[in-house]
Write an enzyme that holds these catalytic residues in place. Structure first.
Site, PDB file in Angstrom:
ATOM      1  CE  LYS A  74      -1.752   2.050   3.390  1.00 37.38           C
ATOM      2  NZ  LYS A  74      -2.391   2.396   4.824  1.00 37.38           N
ATOM      3  CG  ASP A 119      -7.276   3.419   1.991  1.00 40.88           C
ATOM      4  OD1 ASP A 119      -8.428   3.041   1.415  1.00 40.88           O
ATOM      5  OD2 ASP A 119      -7.243   4.704   2.369  1.00 40.88           O
TER       6      ASP A 119
END
Length: 287
Positions: A158, A176
């Site tokens: 991420k 997320d």
């Protein structure tokens, strides 16, 4: 008498059976038709186009001036808000403007600066480690490859995709909590694992859309499609959402749930882009 009772029982049973059969038929008629993969892809791409019209100013909500600052800010953003990170990083980067400076920091002094972001001891350890790695292995520069970034302490896919997409222009999908929640609500996938979610969504959209898609979806999740009570009645893509009705459907009540610039409040950046229509966030201690 027994024959009459038996006849009545048989008639009642038959009527019950007909009622049950009718109910099953009605349920079958009302059941939504299963969506084909092609139809889902078309709906997903239409959602992306409509979000692009709603949020033409979508952007990363962390303040940064270079790849190193974005990398550090993204690591700090774990388990806290971008606002709190943005309020904390000015002092952090004033004290440690380069990887070399940060790698030489006294841990206790750094912990005190980043304390407002939470988990400050673990984050200090990650920042010291990644700064030393940048200094020793990459000449003090943030690498522009996924395989290099994920080797840095505290950096996962991420974080790496955030840095690649926004500091290097390399397309990436940032999964997320907001992104994962929305793509599942929209029935793009039922996967829970972020890596699997990333792979599924990457197969729906061309690479050129990945970075901006991430911003749009996160913007929508923060402003309208909230985790606990989505503002369904104020959602511009409600007709495309198979989960419509999970939240508040009354338009007036839904509008009161809108956040950030959609609700007339400041955003999360102290220094937002010039085209951002909302108010800059306040500095630390000025809320």
């Amino acid at each position: 008498m027994r024959k009459a009772a038996t006849a009545r029982t048989s008639t009642t049973a038959a009527a019950s059976a007909r009622t049950a059969a009718g109910a099953r038929a009605t349920t079958a008629r009302k059941a939504p038709k299963a969506e084909s993969h092609l139809a889902m892809v078309r709906r997903a791409r239409r959602i992306n186009r409509e979000l692009a019209e709603v949020y033409p100013y979508a952007h990363p909500e962390l303040d940064f001036r270079n790849p190193f600052e974005l990398l550090v800010a993204t690591v700090l953003s774990a388990q806290t808000t971008d606002l709190r990170v943005n309020q904390t990083t000015p002092a952090l980067f004033a004290a440690y403007p380069t990887p070399e400076d940060m790698a030489a920091a006294v841990p206790e002094e750094m912990e005190e600066i980043i304390r407002p972001t939470g988990f400050f001891r673990a984050k200090t350890k990650s920042l010291l480690g990644l700064s030393a790695a940048l200094r020793d292995e990459f000449g003090g520069e943030v690498p522009g490859r996924l395989e290099d970034l994920v080797k840095l302490p505290g950096v996962g896919r991420k974080t790496a995709n955030v840095v690649l997409g926004n500091a290097f222009g390399v397309p990436g999908i940032t999964v997320d909590t907001h992104f994962g929640r929305l793509v599942r609500r929209w029935k793009w996938t039922d996967e829970e694992d972020p890596v699997k979610v990333e792979a599924v969504v990457a197969g729906i959209f061309p690479k050129s859309e990945w970075t901006m898609l991430s911003h749009r979806v996160v913007f929508h999740g923060r402003r309208i499609c909230h985790a606990r009570k989505p503002a369904c009645g104020a959602c511009p893509i409600a007709p495309l959402c198979p989960s419509y009705g999970e939240g508040e459907t009354d338009p007036e009540k839904a509008r009161k749930l809108l956040k950030y610039e959609m609700g007339g409040y400041p955003g999360q950046r102290l220094s937002p882009p010039g085209d951002y229509p909302g108010k800059p966030a306040p500095a630390l201690g000025a809320e």
